[in-house]
Design a protein around this motif. Structure first.
Motif, PDB file in Angstrom:
ATOM      1  N   PHE A  33      18.216  27.943  41.434  1.00  0.00           N
ATOM      2  CA  PHE A  33      17.425  27.343  42.507  1.00  0.00           C
ATOM      3  C   PHE A  33      16.103  28.090  42.712  1.00  0.00           C
ATOM      4  CE2 PHE A  33      21.515  25.505  44.477  1.00  0.00           C
ATOM      5  CZ  PHE A  33      21.352  24.315  43.783  1.00  0.00           C
ATOM      6  N   PHE A  34      16.087  29.396  42.471  1.00  0.00           N
ATOM      7  CA  PHE A  34      14.819  30.120  42.489  1.00  0.00           C
ATOM      8  C   PHE A  34      13.938  29.635  41.340  1.00  0.00           C
ATOM      9  CE2 PHE A  34      12.255  33.904  41.154  1.00  0.00           C
ATOM     10  CZ  PHE A  34      11.409  33.934  42.249  1.00  0.00           C
ATOM     11  N   GLY A  35      14.574  29.236  40.253  1.00  0.00           N
ATOM     12  CA  GLY A  35      13.822  28.672  39.130  1.00  0.00           C
ATOM     13  C   GLY A  35      13.057  27.422  39.525  1.00  0.00           C
ATOM     14  N   LEU A  36      13.603  26.631  40.476  1.00  0.00           N
ATOM     15  CA  LEU A  36      12.878  25.459  40.974  1.00  0.00           C
ATOM     16  C   LEU A  36      11.580  25.903  41.642  1.00  0.00           C
ATOM     17  CD1 LEU A  36      15.778  23.401  42.628  1.00  0.00           C
ATOM     18  CD2 LEU A  36      14.720  23.002  40.391  1.00  0.00           C
ATOM     19  N   HIS A  37      11.652  26.981  42.412  1.00  0.00           N
ATOM     20  CA  HIS A  37      10.462  27.521  43.067  1.00  0.00           C
ATOM     21  C   HIS A  37       9.446  27.985  42.030  1.00  0.00           C
ATOM     22  CE1 HIS A  37       7.926  29.958  45.696  1.00  0.00           C
ATOM     23  NE2 HIS A  37       8.151  30.986  44.894  1.00  0.00           N
ATOM     24  N   GLN A  38       9.914  28.715  41.027  1.00  0.00           N
ATOM     25  CA  GLN A  38       8.997  29.239  40.019  1.00  0.00           C
ATOM     26  C   GLN A  38       8.295  28.129  39.244  1.00  0.00           C
ATOM     27  OE1 GLN A  38      11.973  31.900  38.095  1.00  0.00           O
ATOM     28  NE2 GLN A  38      10.435  33.511  38.384  1.00  0.00           N
ATOM     29  N   LYS A  87       7.645  25.184  40.377  1.00  0.00           N
ATOM     30  CA  LYS A  87       6.974  24.270  41.317  1.00  0.00           C
ATOM     31  C   LYS A  87       7.531  22.852  41.194  1.00  0.00           C
ATOM     32  CE  LYS A  87       2.704  27.000  41.336  1.00  0.00           C
ATOM     33  NZ  LYS A  87       1.239  27.006  41.130  1.00  0.00           N
ATOM     34  N   ALA A  88       8.845  22.772  41.232  1.00  0.00           N
ATOM     35  CA  ALA A  88       9.529  21.481  41.099  1.00  0.00           C
ATOM     36  C   ALA A  88       9.169  20.570  42.276  1.00  0.00           C
ATOM     37  CB  ALA A  88      11.038  21.703  41.043  1.00  0.00           C
ATOM     38  N   PRO A  89       9.185  19.273  42.054  1.00  0.00           N
ATOM     39  CA  PRO A  89       8.891  18.344  43.154  1.00  0.00           C
ATOM     40  C   PRO A  89      10.007  18.343  44.189  1.00  0.00           C
ATOM     41  CG  PRO A  89       9.575  17.143  41.187  1.00  0.00           C
ATOM     42  CD  PRO A  89       9.397  18.573  40.775  1.00  0.00           C
ATOM     43  N   ALA A  90       9.671  17.959  45.411  1.00  0.00           N
ATOM     44  CA  ALA A  90      10.678  17.878  46.470  1.00  0.00           C
ATOM     45  C   ALA A  90      11.749  16.871  46.086  1.00  0.00           C
ATOM     46  CB  ALA A  90      10.012  17.472  47.785  1.00  0.00           C
ATOM     47  N   GLY A  91      12.972  17.143  46.497  1.00  0.00           N
ATOM     48  CA  GLY A  91      14.065  16.238  46.183  1.00  0.00           C
ATOM     49  C   GLY A  91      15.410  16.903  46.383  1.00  0.00           C
ATOM     50  N   LEU A  92      16.427  16.310  45.789  1.00  0.00           N
ATOM     51  CA  LEU A  92      17.774  16.868  45.820  1.00  0.00           C
ATOM     52  C   LEU A  92      18.149  17.309  44.423  1.00  0.00           C
ATOM     53  CD1 LEU A  92      20.454  17.077  47.706  1.00  0.00           C
ATOM     54  CD2 LEU A  92      21.237  15.226  46.224  1.00  0.00           C
ATOM     55  N   TYR A  93      18.693  18.505  44.303  1.00  0.00           N
ATOM     56  CA  TYR A  93      19.064  19.058  43.004  1.00  0.00           C
ATOM     57  C   TYR A  93      20.496  19.576  43.053  1.00  0.00           C
ATOM     58  CZ  TYR A  93      14.046  18.969  42.013  1.00  0.00           C
ATOM     59  OH  TYR A  93      12.742  18.580  41.823  1.00  0.00           O
ATOM     60  N   ARG A  94      21.220  19.323  41.971  1.00  0.00           N
ATOM     61  CA  ARG A  94      22.580  19.854  41.839  1.00  0.00           C
ATOM     62  C   ARG A  94      22.528  21.085  40.950  1.00  0.00           C
ATOM     63  NH1 ARG A  94      27.829  16.085  40.543  1.00  0.00           N
ATOM     64  NH2 ARG A  94      29.424  17.535  41.341  1.00  0.00           N
ATOM     65  N   LEU A  95      23.226  22.136  41.350  1.00  0.00           N
ATOM     66  CA  LEU A  95      23.165  23.387  40.603  1.00  0.00           C
ATOM     67  C   LEU A  95      23.483  23.190  39.131  1.00  0.00           C
ATOM     68  CD1 LEU A  95      22.806  26.502  40.734  1.00  0.00           C
ATOM     69  CD2 LEU A  95      25.282  26.637  40.996  1.00  0.00           C
ATOM     70  N   SER A  96      24.525  22.450  38.841  1.00  0.00           N
ATOM     71  CA  SER A  96      24.943  22.286  37.452  1.00  0.00           C
ATOM     72  C   SER A  96      23.906  21.547  36.610  1.00  0.00           C
ATOM     73  CB  SER A  96      26.290  21.546  37.382  1.00  0.00           C
ATOM     74  OG  SER A  96      26.209  20.290  38.031  1.00  0.00           O
ATOM     75  N   ASP A  97      23.006  20.807  37.259  1.00  0.00           N
ATOM     76  CA  ASP A  97      21.975  20.071  36.524  1.00  0.00           C
ATOM     77  C   ASP A  97      20.763  20.935  36.211  1.00  0.00           C
ATOM     78  OD1 ASP A  97      23.509  17.773  36.561  1.00  0.00           O
ATOM     79  OD2 ASP A  97      22.547  16.959  38.356  1.00  0.00           O
ATOM     80  N   VAL A  98      20.516  21.978  36.998  1.00  0.00           N
ATOM     81  CA  VAL A  98      19.328  22.815  36.785  1.00  0.00           C
ATOM     82  C   VAL A  98      19.677  24.176  36.202  1.00  0.00           C
ATOM     83  CG1 VAL A  98      18.038  21.653  38.605  1.00  0.00           C
ATOM     84  CG2 VAL A  98      19.366  23.692  39.168  1.00  0.00           C
ATOM     85  N   ALA A  99      20.962  24.515  36.148  1.00  0.00           N
ATOM     86  CA  ALA A  99      21.378  25.815  35.606  1.00  0.00           C
ATOM     87  C   ALA A  99      21.244  25.837  34.087  1.00  0.00           C
ATOM     88  CB  ALA A  99      22.820  26.116  36.007  1.00  0.00           C
ATOM     89  N   PRO A 100      20.973  27.006  33.491  1.00  0.00           N
ATOM     90  CA  PRO A 100      20.930  27.138  32.029  1.00  0.00           C
ATOM     91  C   PRO A 100      22.271  26.779  31.397  1.00  0.00           C
ATOM     92  CG  PRO A 100      19.921  29.036  33.082  1.00  0.00           C
ATOM     93  CD  PRO A 100      20.597  28.248  34.171  1.00  0.00           C
ATOM     94  N   LEU A 123      17.249  28.906  53.100  1.00  0.00           N
ATOM     95  CA  LEU A 123      16.423  30.074  52.817  1.00  0.00           C
ATOM     96  C   LEU A 123      15.098  29.679  52.205  1.00  0.00           C
ATOM     97  CD1 LEU A 123      17.204  31.658  49.492  1.00  0.00           C
ATOM     98  CD2 LEU A 123      18.990  30.263  50.452  1.00  0.00           C
ATOM     99  N   ALA A 124      14.132  30.568  52.323  1.00  0.00           N
ATOM    100  CA  ALA A 124      12.795  30.338  51.796  1.00  0.00           C
ATOM    101  C   ALA A 124      12.504  31.303  50.666  1.00  0.00           C
ATOM    102  CB  ALA A 124      11.755  30.506  52.905  1.00  0.00           C
ATOM    103  N   PHE A 125      11.854  30.775  49.620  1.00  0.00           N
ATOM    104  CA  PHE A 125      11.386  31.604  48.507  1.00  0.00           C
ATOM    105  C   PHE A 125       9.871  31.753  48.632  1.00  0.00           C
ATOM    106  CE2 PHE A 125      15.141  29.545  46.391  1.00  0.00           C
ATOM    107  CZ  PHE A 125      15.901  30.701  46.258  1.00  0.00           C
ATOM    108  N   PHE A 126       9.386  32.944  48.264  1.00  0.00           N
ATOM    109  CA  PHE A 126       7.954  33.239  48.336  1.00  0.00           C
ATOM    110  C   PHE A 126       7.477  33.782  46.998  1.00  0.00           C
ATOM    111  CE2 PHE A 126       9.917  33.975  52.477  1.00  0.00           C
ATOM    112  CZ  PHE A 126       9.131  33.203  53.325  1.00  0.00           C
TER     113      PHE A 126
END
Length: 264
Positions: free
Chosen positions: A80-85, A87-100, A42-45
């Protein structure tokens, strides 16, 4: 699928760039190099809801409410929408690593995420154009009930540059709104609550409300906003009093209709 088929599948994927078969051929190649139960692209805008390009899962519950509840507004609480907000760099992210830190205790997790049966997610993340981000999420769900191992993640990390490059090439013509300034979600929420409910939150109270719903603890909110945890607790108490509620669950069900753009 046998790893021996990976080169052929990658070749087919490259040839499918720019066609309607790209999502399916991407899944075919990833099946040859990764082990997962489901995939969603999916794409975020900026300023409008996300767009779902492709989903596939062996259990229907995973994506059962993605178009109604998730795209309708729940995505605003998605890490994962937080990554968009951000402006995280391209890469691979695990949910548990970026979740609050309290993600699994918030109402978004309880009322939406838990029902998907997802147990783990990895996201290939890239931004093909200003104000646009794309996630290719591979997940584990009730089909296997397992989580990604260290080896799984290392393998996905190695292929992330290839996945993201092809994704950017395939969807490089996507554009956000002309004004790519991030939307003021807290400000919009504050305005609509006052108009519809007569609840006049301060700017800080609306910021805290959103962070609470995303699953941040008082300590995490304090670090995010640059204030003390004790100050957060005071603001949260004032917030609940203004809204005439006493729990995070009540806060979620008060605000959720405004996240989805639907109110009484």
């Amino acid at each position: 699928m046998s790893p021996d088929m990976a080169p052929d599948k990658l070749g087919q994927l490259i040839l499918s760039v720019g066609t309607e078969q790209f999502g399916e051929t991407l899944q075919d190649w990833l099946d040859a190099v990764c082990v997962f139960d489901n995939i969603g692209i999916l794409a975020f805008f900026q300023g409008r809801p996300p767009r779902v390009f492709y989903t596939h899962a062996r259990t229907s519950r995973v994506f059962d409410r993605i178009d109604s509840q998730y795209v309708g507004g729940a995505y605003l609480l998605d890490p994962f929408f937080g990554l968009h907000q951000s402006k995280a760099p391209a890469g691979l992210y695990r949910l548990s690593d970026v979740a609050p830190d309290q993600f699994q205790r918030n109402e978004y997790f309880k009322s939406y995420y838990r029902n998907t049966t997802l147990t783990d997610e990895l996201a290939f993340f890239c931004s093909p154009a200003p104000g646009v981000s794309i996630t290719v999420c591979i997940g584990r769900d009730e089909t296997t009930g397992s989580r990604f191992s260290t080896k799984d993640r290392e393998g996905a990390t190695r292929i992330a540059p290839v996945v993201n490059a092809l994704v950017c090439r395939n969807w490089g013509d996507l554009r956000s709104e002309e004004n790519t300034t991030p939307p003021d979600v807290a400000g919009d929420l504050r305005q609509r609550l006052e108009q519809d409910k007569g609840i006049a939150l301060s700017g800080r109270q609306s910021e805290v409300a959103l962070l609470v719903l995303k699953g941040h603890s008082s300590i995490s909110i304090g670090l995010t906003l640059g204030i003390s945890p004790q100050t957060v607790k005071v603001i949260r108490k004032q917030l609940y009093k203004k809204c005439q509620i006493s729990s995070q669950g009540e806060l979620y069900y008060l605000i959720a209709p405004y996240l989805s753009g639907q109110s009484d």
